[in-house]
Design a protein around this motif. Structure first.
Motif, mmCIF file in Angstrom:
data_model
loop_
_atom_site.group_PDB
_atom_site.id
_atom_site.type_symbol
_atom_site.label_atom_id
_atom_site.label_comp_id
_atom_site.label_asym_id
_atom_site.label_seq_id
_atom_site.Cartn_x
_atom_site.Cartn_y
_atom_site.Cartn_z
ATOM 1 N N ALA A 9 7.665 5.837 4.446
ATOM 2 C CA ALA A 9 6.827 6.774 5.209
ATOM 3 C C ALA A 9 5.349 6.551 4.907
ATOM 4 C CB ALA A 9 7.222 8.209 4.881
ATOM 5 N N ALA A 10 5.015 6.334 3.651
ATOM 6 C CA ALA A 10 3.619 6.088 3.280
ATOM 7 C C ALA A 10 3.128 4.768 3.862
ATOM 8 C CB ALA A 10 3.471 6.091 1.758
ATOM 9 N N ALA A 11 4.010 3.770 3.946
ATOM 10 C CA ALA A 11 3.628 2.487 4.537
ATOM 11 C C ALA A 11 3.288 2.647 6.017
ATOM 12 C CB ALA A 11 4.759 1.479 4.361
ATOM 13 N N MET A 12 4.117 3.383 6.735
ATOM 14 C CA MET A 12 3.849 3.599 8.162
ATOM 15 C C MET A 12 2.558 4.393 8.356
ATOM 16 S SD MET A 12 6.157 1.842 9.364
ATOM 17 C CE MET A 12 6.356 2.115 11.086
ATOM 18 N N THR A 13 2.362 5.398 7.511
ATOM 19 C CA THR A 13 1.140 6.197 7.600
ATOM 20 C C THR A 13 -0.090 5.349 7.303
ATOM 21 O OG1 THR A 13 2.378 8.149 6.937
ATOM 22 C CG2 THR A 13 -0.007 8.256 6.703
ATOM 23 N N PRO A 16 0.809 -1.222 0.000
ATOM 24 C CA PRO A 16 0.000 0.000 0.000
ATOM 25 C C PRO A 16 0.845 1.277 0.000
ATOM 26 C CG PRO A 16 -0.844 -1.528 1.626
ATOM 27 C CD PRO A 16 0.451 -2.085 1.128
ATOM 28 N N GLY A 17 1.966 1.276 0.717
ATOM 29 C CA GLY A 17 2.835 2.447 0.732
ATOM 30 C C GLY A 17 3.415 2.734 -0.637
ATOM 31 N N PHE A 18 3.886 1.696 -1.319
ATOM 32 C CA PHE A 18 4.432 1.864 -2.658
ATOM 33 C C PHE A 18 3.360 2.369 -3.621
ATOM 34 C CE2 PHE A 18 4.993 0.043 -6.890
ATOM 35 C CZ PHE A 18 6.171 0.666 -7.252
#
Length: 107
Positions: free
Chosen positions: A67-71, A40-42
């Motif tokens: 960062a997008a994965a953690m979010t 999902p982050g990618f």
């Protein structure tokens, strides 16, 4: 080139679903990270900045994807915690699969 990245990301998610049934905790943990974080982050990075006139280089893409994965992990789990009864294993897996499918369709 764009389609090869999507195929690789979705193939990794599919392989990670298979890794969930392996009775080894490390493989299961890595599978969950791929399903709920990396893919999902990618895809989120690809939707937001990957198609711009100046796409990020590979190291920037890795940083943005992390960062997008953690979010994504935090936001989806927060939303799941608001459901009556709290998050379940199946509900969590379905929620991250839905996020992945939505982002793949947006891409």
């Amino acid at each position: 080139m764009k389609n090869s990245w999507m195929v690789a990301a979705l193939a990794a998610a599919l392989a990670a679903h298979g890794g969930l049934v392996v009775p080894h905790p490390l493989i299961q943990a890595l599978s969950v990270w791929v399903i709920a974080g990396w893919v999902p982050g990618f895809l989120l990075v690809e939707v937001l900045v990957g198609q711009s006139d100046s796409p990020p280089d590979p190291l920037e893409r890795l940083l943005y994807s992390t960062a997008a994965a953690m979010t994504t992990l935090v936001v989806v789990m927060l939303l799941l915690s608001y459901l009556p009864g709290g998050p379940t294993q199946l509900g969590t897996l379905l929620a991250f699969d839905a996020v992945t499918l939505l982002l793949a369709l947006l891409w």
